[in-house]
Design a protein around this motif. Structure first.
Motif, short mmCIF file in Angstrom:
data_model
loop_
_atom_site.label_atom_id
_atom_site.label_comp_id
_atom_site.label_asym_id
_atom_site.label_seq_id
_atom_site.Cartn_x
_atom_site.Cartn_y
_atom_site.Cartn_z
N THR A 51 -46.13 -1.68 -33.76
CA THR A 51 -45.25 -2.37 -34.40
C THR A 51 -44.30 -3.28 -33.53
OG1 THR A 51 -43.54 -0.88 -33.92
CG2 THR A 51 -44.84 -0.38 -35.84
N THR A 75 -44.79 -6.35 -32.76
CA THR A 75 -44.67 -7.75 -33.40
C THR A 75 -43.73 -7.84 -34.60
OG1 THR A 75 -46.78 -8.53 -32.51
CG2 THR A 75 -45.86 -9.84 -34.56
N ALA A 76 -44.02 -6.41 -35.35
CA ALA A 76 -42.97 -6.48 -36.65
C ALA A 76 -41.56 -6.54 -36.23
CB ALA A 76 -43.60 -5.23 -37.35
N THR A 77 -41.20 -5.80 -35.04
CA THR A 77 -39.85 -5.33 -34.91
C THR A 77 -39.14 -6.69 -34.45
OG1 THR A 77 -40.78 -4.68 -32.68
CG2 THR A 77 -40.29 -3.04 -34.67
N THR A 78 -39.42 -7.00 -33.13
CA THR A 78 -38.89 -8.54 -32.60
C THR A 78 -39.99 -9.02 -31.90
OG1 THR A 78 -37.87 -7.13 -30.88
CG2 THR A 78 -36.33 -7.82 -32.46
N TYR A 79 -40.36 -10.17 -32.21
CA TYR A 79 -41.74 -10.78 -31.89
C TYR A 79 -41.41 -11.16 -30.54
CZ TYR A 79 -39.17 -14.67 -34.01
OH TYR A 79 -38.50 -15.69 -34.59
N LEU A 80 -40.39 -11.30 -29.58
CA LEU A 80 -40.32 -11.80 -28.31
C LEU A 80 -39.72 -10.63 -27.48
CD1 LEU A 80 -38.86 -15.16 -29.45
CD2 LEU A 80 -40.94 -14.67 -28.47
N LEU A 81 -39.80 -9.41 -27.90
CA LEU A 81 -39.22 -8.53 -26.86
C LEU A 81 -39.84 -8.13 -25.75
CD1 LEU A 81 -39.42 -4.72 -28.46
CD2 LEU A 81 -40.82 -6.63 -28.83
N HIS A 130 -40.01 -2.10 -25.09
CA HIS A 130 -39.80 -1.28 -26.44
C HIS A 130 -40.11 0.29 -26.09
CE1 HIS A 130 -40.65 -0.10 -30.66
NE2 HIS A 130 -39.53 -0.56 -30.71
#
Ligand SMILES: [Zn+2]
Lengths: 227, 295
Positions: free
Chosen positions: A117, A119-125, A128
């Motif tokens: 997930t 990419t779904a969450t924040t795509y530049l993090l 995680h």
């Protein structure tokens, strides 16, 4: 008889409120909780989770060539364990087979196999934390206390450190900053769900080059653990 | 007659009242739902790099393969060893980019319960393109998911409301807005093959090819193991290293001391869903052995 009951009730209420507020400064509690606006479930309740076992961390490896230095990330893992231990939240460093917090680092494509997930969450993090129990399912054992409406127990957490953005370009932070990211992610693994509103805290959401936990970082986790 | 008129009046009043009550309730329900949306559906443990925050549709379209209207048919809670939720979606209309599937699998974390079964959404989609997931697997880019109500778009989180503007806050305006944005790339640009008929073709598309001996195995989850390797012979590229660990398919049941021919991409991942990690028992083992003997 009625009088006795009244006094008894008043005293128990007083005792309970003193007990509940414990040694955590009020300011730390409220500012931390107010910052967790993200962490409401569909019923509007704040969610936290916590480990109910001794946290044991292991570095699981760098999973992509030409990205992180494995020895650096291993050293950052050791550092994060030591720093949380120093402030009174003991984290043992163990081998991967007996760990309940595992740290992986690599390119996003590889990390998607551990946490699909990201990419779904924040795509530049850059980092995680994902919560598992031992069998791989996120636990939903809800519990309640006076400060927190609800939460759940997660005794197996995975931390991923991510090298690149969604299309494979290196993220614009130095490898040294991942020492901060990892210290921060271990805070999540210990039970911090949400972020501090104070920008100088390690548990503020922005990655930065600072590596010492603040009293607010620590007090919030102690509160979660019921200290 | 009088009685009948009074009765008719009463019935009419009841019907009208029920109708008014019902529509008010409907309206309230939708307004309540909007009010109760999460502030943001980014998980509370997602870290950021300052300057990388999403601010507009332009930010998320830059990473999208397709924008589609799709209905959530089913939410599977426990998918792939609990790595997020698996949502089954039926695609109604692709309004931008390319998405060749009528049914999608979407991996989501559902923080805040912002996406619900049976509902239709406008979604900014990106194909996962990782070998261990089915080819129709997608993510929502940066939580670009919008509720469509009477043609008007509402973010599934309050934050996502800020990404749309007067130029694109209805479905029609969004179609118009996106039609002016060129499609930069499609999911086919880096899609994973199911398998290759010939080892030579697989060799061509691989960034790295080597014969390796397994030095460590850790069962990470239901789909991958964490594998340590010793390189016995490197035939192509430099994506393989003894310093790095590899996420290879758990279905291979790899064991320490076993040897494999591996065909991987630049990320060290198999170039095909099947047949790219070749052990002595695999049907293309001899073909790979002969082909690589001449390299
Ligand atoms: Zn965080």
């Amino acid at each position: 008889m009625k009088k006795t009951l009244c006094i008894f009730l008043a005293l128990s209420t007083m005792f309970l409120s003193v007990y509940a507020t414990n040694s955590i400064p009020e300011a730390d509690r409220l500012s931390c909780w107010n910052a967790t606006v993200d962490s409401t479930d569909s019923s509007g309740n704040q969610r936290i989770y916590r480990m109910t076992v001794q946290p044991k961390i292991a570095f699981g490896g760098v999973m992509s060539m030409g990205t992180f230095s494995a020895s650096n990330i291993e050293a950052y893992t050791t550092y994060a364990a030591q720093e949380w231990t120093t402030v009174g939240m003991p984290v043992n460093e163990v081998n991967i087979g007996s760990a309940n917090i595992i740290v992986y680092a690599g390119k996003r494509q590889a990390m998607l196999l551990i946490d699909n997930t990201i990419t779904a969450t924040t795509y530049l993090l850059p980092g995680h934390t994902y919560f598992h129990n031992g069998t791989g399912q996120p636990e939903k054992n809800w519990y309640y206390n006076s400060d927190v409406k609800c939460g759940y127990i997660s005794n197996f957490n995975k931390v991923v450190l991510i090298w690149d953005d969604i299309i494979g370009n290196k993220l614009d932070i130095s490898e040294g900053t991942y020492k901060n990211v990892l210290l921060h992610e271990v805070g999540h693994a210990l039970g911090w769900y949400g972020h501090s509103s104070n920008t100088t805290d390690i548990m503020h959401k922005a990655a930065k080059d600072s590596f010492l936990l603040t009293s607010r970082d620590v007090n919030h986790v102690k509160q979660i653990k019921g200290y | 007659m009088k009685k009948l008129t009074i009765l008719a009046c009463i019935i009419l009043i009841i019907v009208v009242n029920v109708f008014i009550l019902f529509s008010a309730e409907n309206h309230n329900t939708f307004q309540n739902m909007l009010d109760n949306r999460p502030e943001s559906v980014n998980p509370p443990n997602a870290m950021i790099i300052p300057g990388y925050e999403t601010e507009s549709v332009d930010d998320i379209i830059a990473y999208s393969h397709a924008v589609a209207v799709a209905k959530v048919e089913k939410i599977e809670e426990d998918s792939y060893d609990g790595i997020g939720y698996e949502l089954k979606l039926a695609v109604d209309e692709v309004i931008w980019g390319e998405c060749p599937y009528s049914e999608l699998i979407l991996f989501e974390n559902l923080y805040g319960g912002h996406i619900k079964e049976g509902e239709e959404y406008l979604l900014f989609l990106r194909a996962l393109n990782v070998y261990a997931y089915p080819e129709n697997s997608y993510n929502i880019v940066g939580n670009g998911a919008y509720i469509i109500e009477d043609n008007t778009l509402y973010g599934t989180s309050k934050e996502a409301d800020n990404w749309i503007s007067d130029q694109n806050n209805t479905l029609d305006k969004m179609k118009d807005y996106l039609s002016k944005i060129p499609v930069a790339y499609t999911s086919n640009d880096n899609s994973i093959a199911d398998s290759y008929d010939e080892v030579s073709a697989m060799y061509e598309v691989s960034d790295s090819v080597a014969k390796v001996k397994i030095t460590s195995v850790f069962e990470e989850n239901a789909i991958v193991d964490v594998i340590g390797i010793e390189i016995i012979e490197n035939y192509k590229g430099s994506a393989l290293s003894e310093e790095v660990k590899y996420l290879w398919p758990s279905e291979k049941n790899m064991a320490v001391e076993e040897e494999y021919f591996v065909f991987v991409d630049a990320d060290g991942l198999p170039v095909a869903r099947e047949g790219a990690i070749i052990g002595a028992n695999d049907s293309n083992f001899n073909e790979a052995k002969e082909f690589l003997a001449n390299k």
